[in-house]
Scaffold this motif. Structure first.
Motif, short mmCIF file in Angstrom:
data_model
loop_
_atom_site.label_atom_id
_atom_site.label_comp_id
_atom_site.label_asym_id
_atom_site.label_seq_id
_atom_site.Cartn_x
_atom_site.Cartn_y
_atom_site.Cartn_z
N VAL A 1 0.83 -1.21 0.00
CA VAL A 1 0.00 0.00 0.00
C VAL A 1 0.86 1.26 0.00
N SER A 2 2.05 1.18 0.60
CA SER A 2 2.89 2.37 0.71
C SER A 2 3.81 2.57 -0.50
N MET A 3 3.84 1.62 -1.43
CA MET A 3 4.73 1.79 -2.58
C MET A 3 4.16 2.80 -3.56
N PRO A 4 5.01 3.40 -4.38
CA PRO A 4 4.53 4.40 -5.35
C PRO A 4 3.56 3.77 -6.36
N ASP A 5 2.46 4.46 -6.61
CA ASP A 5 1.50 3.96 -7.59
C ASP A 5 2.15 3.83 -8.97
N ASN A 6 3.00 4.80 -9.33
CA ASN A 6 3.69 4.73 -10.62
C ASN A 6 4.53 3.46 -10.73
N GLY A 7 5.15 3.07 -9.62
CA GLY A 7 6.01 1.89 -9.65
C GLY A 7 5.22 0.63 -9.91
N TYR A 8 4.10 0.46 -9.20
CA TYR A 8 3.29 -0.74 -9.40
C TYR A 8 2.69 -0.77 -10.80
N ALA A 9 2.14 0.36 -11.23
CA ALA A 9 1.51 0.40 -12.55
C ALA A 9 2.55 0.19 -13.65
N GLY A 10 3.72 0.82 -13.51
CA GLY A 10 4.76 0.65 -14.53
C GLY A 10 5.23 -0.78 -14.63
N ALA A 11 5.45 -1.43 -13.46
CA ALA A 11 5.89 -2.82 -13.48
C ALA A 11 4.77 -3.74 -13.96
N GLY A 12 3.52 -3.39 -13.64
CA GLY A 12 2.40 -4.18 -14.15
C GLY A 12 2.35 -4.18 -15.66
N ALA A 13 2.72 -3.05 -16.26
CA ALA A 13 2.75 -2.98 -17.73
C ALA A 13 3.80 -3.92 -18.30
N ALA A 14 4.92 -4.09 -17.59
CA ALA A 14 5.95 -5.03 -18.05
C ALA A 14 5.42 -6.46 -18.06
N ILE A 15 4.61 -6.80 -17.05
CA ILE A 15 4.00 -8.13 -17.02
C ILE A 15 2.96 -8.26 -18.13
N ARG A 16 2.14 -7.23 -18.28
CA ARG A 16 1.09 -7.24 -19.31
C ARG A 16 1.67 -7.45 -20.71
N ASP A 17 2.80 -6.80 -20.99
CA ASP A 17 3.34 -6.77 -22.34
C ASP A 17 4.44 -7.79 -22.61
N MET A 18 4.75 -8.64 -21.65
CA MET A 18 5.92 -9.53 -21.82
C MET A 18 5.73 -10.46 -23.02
N GLN A 19 6.84 -10.72 -23.68
CA GLN A 19 6.87 -11.60 -24.84
C GLN A 19 7.95 -12.66 -24.61
N LEU A 20 7.69 -13.56 -23.68
CA LEU A 20 8.67 -14.56 -23.31
C LEU A 20 8.36 -15.96 -23.84
N ALA A 21 7.08 -16.30 -23.92
CA ALA A 21 6.69 -17.69 -24.12
C ALA A 21 7.34 -18.32 -25.35
N SER A 22 7.30 -17.62 -26.47
CA SER A 22 7.83 -18.22 -27.71
C SER A 22 9.35 -18.26 -27.74
N ARG A 23 10.00 -17.54 -26.83
CA ARG A 23 11.46 -17.45 -26.85
C ARG A 23 12.14 -18.40 -25.86
N LEU A 24 11.35 -19.06 -25.03
CA LEU A 24 11.94 -19.91 -23.99
C LEU A 24 12.86 -21.00 -24.53
N PRO A 25 12.56 -21.62 -25.68
CA PRO A 25 13.48 -22.65 -26.19
C PRO A 25 14.88 -22.11 -26.51
N GLU A 26 15.02 -20.78 -26.57
CA GLU A 26 16.34 -20.20 -26.84
C GLU A 26 17.23 -20.15 -25.60
N LEU A 27 16.65 -20.37 -24.42
CA LEU A 27 17.44 -20.33 -23.19
C LEU A 27 18.44 -21.47 -23.18
#
Length: 391
Positions: free
Chosen positions: A173-199
Motif C-alpha cells: 500500500v505504501s509503494m509508489p502507484d507509478n512503480g506498481y503500474a509501470g511494473a504491471g505494464a511489463a507483465i502485461r506486455d511480456m513476450q517470453l513464451a515463444s522465446r523460452l526454447p532459446e534459453l
C-alpha cells in the motif's frame, strides 16, 4: 546507500557476503522489495555472495511514471551488476523477478550463469493486468491490495503469521502507484513464451503447491516443457516462496547451484539457523552456557538437536512461539521431563513468552489429561522457579 543510475533513474542495491563466493542475484516480485528475501538470506549467505536489487518502482529505487518493459528492467539489473563489479551471476527471481531473469538470460546470456525461476510465468492474462493497472492509476495500490494479498500468501500462512501478512500489505500500500503500474505494464506486455526454447543456461523452476497466482498448471508446467533441460522443485507455499518456505527454497537453490557442496557445509548452515531460534526462545545467557559446556562426547548430539529441534521444528510457520512453548510445558510435565520443563518455564516467564496465568491453565489441563500426580509435581517445580524470579 548504493545506487546504480540509468537515464537519471536510481536503482537501489545491496551486496552481502564474501567476495570469493559465487554471485547470486535475488529479484523480488511486483509489490515487494528486497526485504522479501530476508528470511532466506541467512540460509544462502554461507554459499553465495548475494546481490539484492529493488526493482525500478519498488523499495528505495526511483519510480518514474509511465510503462516499464521487461527489457528495461533487465537492463537495470545489468547496470547494478556492473556497479557491483559482478560480470556473471546466477539469477533467482520471484514472480516478476523471474520474468526479468528470463529476459536477462535471453538478452545477455553471457551475464547469466544459471536461472532459478520461482513462482513465475512466461505468459499472463494481459486484460486482467490492464484492469489492475487502471485501478492503481485511478485509486492507488490500496485499490488492489485485497486482491494482491489473496494471491501473495496462502491462507494458512497468513492466518498463522498475521504480522508478516500485515507487513507485506503495508509495503504494498505504501509503494509508489507509478512503480506498481509501470511494473504491471511489463507483465502485461511480456513476450517470453515463444522465446523460452532459446534459453541455454541451467534452469530450475520452483513451484509453490499453494500458489494461486502462477500455479504449476499452465504456468510452471509450461516453463518446464519449454526451457531445454529445466529442472523442477515443488515447495509447500503460496506465491511469495522466500517468506513462506525460506529454508526449503534456500536448500533447493543451494542443491541446484552447488550440487557438490559438502554435507558439512549444509549442516553448518542449519546449525546457525537453529542457534538463532534457540537464542530467541531461551536467551543468550543460557545458550552461551550450553555451548561452553559442550564436550567431544556430546557435541555432535548438541549440534543435531540444534539443527533439527531448533531449526526444523521451531522455525515452522504453523504455530507461533507462545503456542510451541505451552505445548512443550504440557508434554514435558506429562512425561516427567522435569529438567526440560524447568528450562522452558524459566525462559518463558522471564522472556515474556507466556504469562503465569497461561502456565497455570496449561497445568490445569495437564491434570485432566495426564493425571493429577504429574500436574502436582509440575505446580511444585513451577512454584520454585516463580519464587526464584520474585526474589
Amino acid at each position: 546507500m548504493p545506487f546504480a543510475e540509468r537515464d537519471a533513474v536510481r536503482i537501489y542495491w545491496r551486496l552481502e557476503g564474501e567476495a570469493d563466493k559465487p554471485a547470486l542475484v535475488l529479484l523480488n516480485s511486483i509489490g515487494t522489495d528486497m526485504a522479501l528475501w530476508d528470511p532466506a538470506v541467512p540460509h544462502l549467505l554461507p554459499a553465495f555472495r548475494l546481490l539484492r536489487i529493488d526493482t525500478r518502482g519498488h523499495g528505495a529505487s526511483d519510480a518514474p511514471a509511465g510503462d516499464y518493459s521487461l527489457a528495461l528492467l533487465a537492463e537495470d539489473v545489468v547496470a547494478v551488476m556492473d556497479a557491483a563489479g559482478i560480470d556473471q551471476a546466477a539469477i533467482a527471481g520471484v514472480s516478476l523477478g523471474g520474468m526479468i531473469a528470463m529476459e536477462l538470460a535471453l538478452a545477455c546470456p553471457e551475464r547469466v550463469a544459471a536461472l532459478v525461476l520461482i513462482c513465475t510465468s512466461a505468459t499472463m492474462d494481459a486484460g486482467a493486468w490492464q484492469d489492475r493497472i487502471d485501478k492503481v492509476r485511478a485509486g492507488g495500490t490500496a485499490a488492489i491490495a485485497d486482491l494482491a494479498m489473496q494471491r501473495f500468501l496462502s491462507p494458512s500462512f497468513a492466518a498463522a503469521q498475521p504480522a508478516v501478512a500485515e507487513s507485506v500489505r503495508r509495503g504494498l500500500v505504501s509503494m509508489p502507484d507509478n512503480g506498481y503500474a509501470g511494473a504491471g505494464a511489463a507483465i502485461r506486455d511480456m513476450q517470453l513464451a515463444s522465446r523460452l526454447p532459446e534459453l541455454r543456461v541451467p534452469t530450475l523452476v520452483a513451484v509453490g503447491d499453494r500458489d494461486v497466482s502462477t500455479p504449476f498448471a499452465a504456468h510452471g508446467e509450461y516453463l518446464i516443457a519449454a526451457i531445454p533441460g529445466a529442472q523442477m522443485v515443488r515447495l509447500d507455499c503460496g506465491h511469495l516462496a522466500p517468506l513462506e518456505a525460506p529454508v526449503s527454497l534456500a536448500a533447493a537453490l543451494r542443491g541446484f547451484l552447488h550440487p557438490n557442496a559438502s554435507v558439512g557445509e549444509a549442516a553448518a548452515t542449519l546449525f546457525e539457523a537453529g542457534l538463532r531460534n534457540r537464542r530467541r526462545v531461551l536467551g543468550d545467557a543460557w545458550v552461551d552456557r550450553s555451548l561452553a559446556n559442550r564436550t567431544p562426547f556430546n557435541a555432535e548430539f548438541q549440534a543435531m538437536i540444534t539443527r533439527i529441534a531448533w531449526q526444523e521444528i521451531w522455525s515452522r510457520p504453523g504455530l507461533d512461539d507462545r503456542t510451541r512453548r505451552l505445548l512443550v510445558l504440557a508434554i514435558t510435565a506429562s512425561l516427567g521431563r522435569w529438567e526440560e520443563f524447568a528450562l522452558h518455564v524459566r525462559a518463558g516467564l522471564t522472556r515474556g513468552g507466556f504469562s503465569r496465568d497461561d502456565l497455570k491453565e496449561v497445568l490445569m489441563q495437564t491434570a485432566i489429561y495426564a493425571g493429577v500426580p504429574a500436574a502436582n509435581t509440575a505446580f511444585a517445580e513451577a512454584g520454585k522457579i516463580i519464587a526464584e524470579i520474585d526474589r
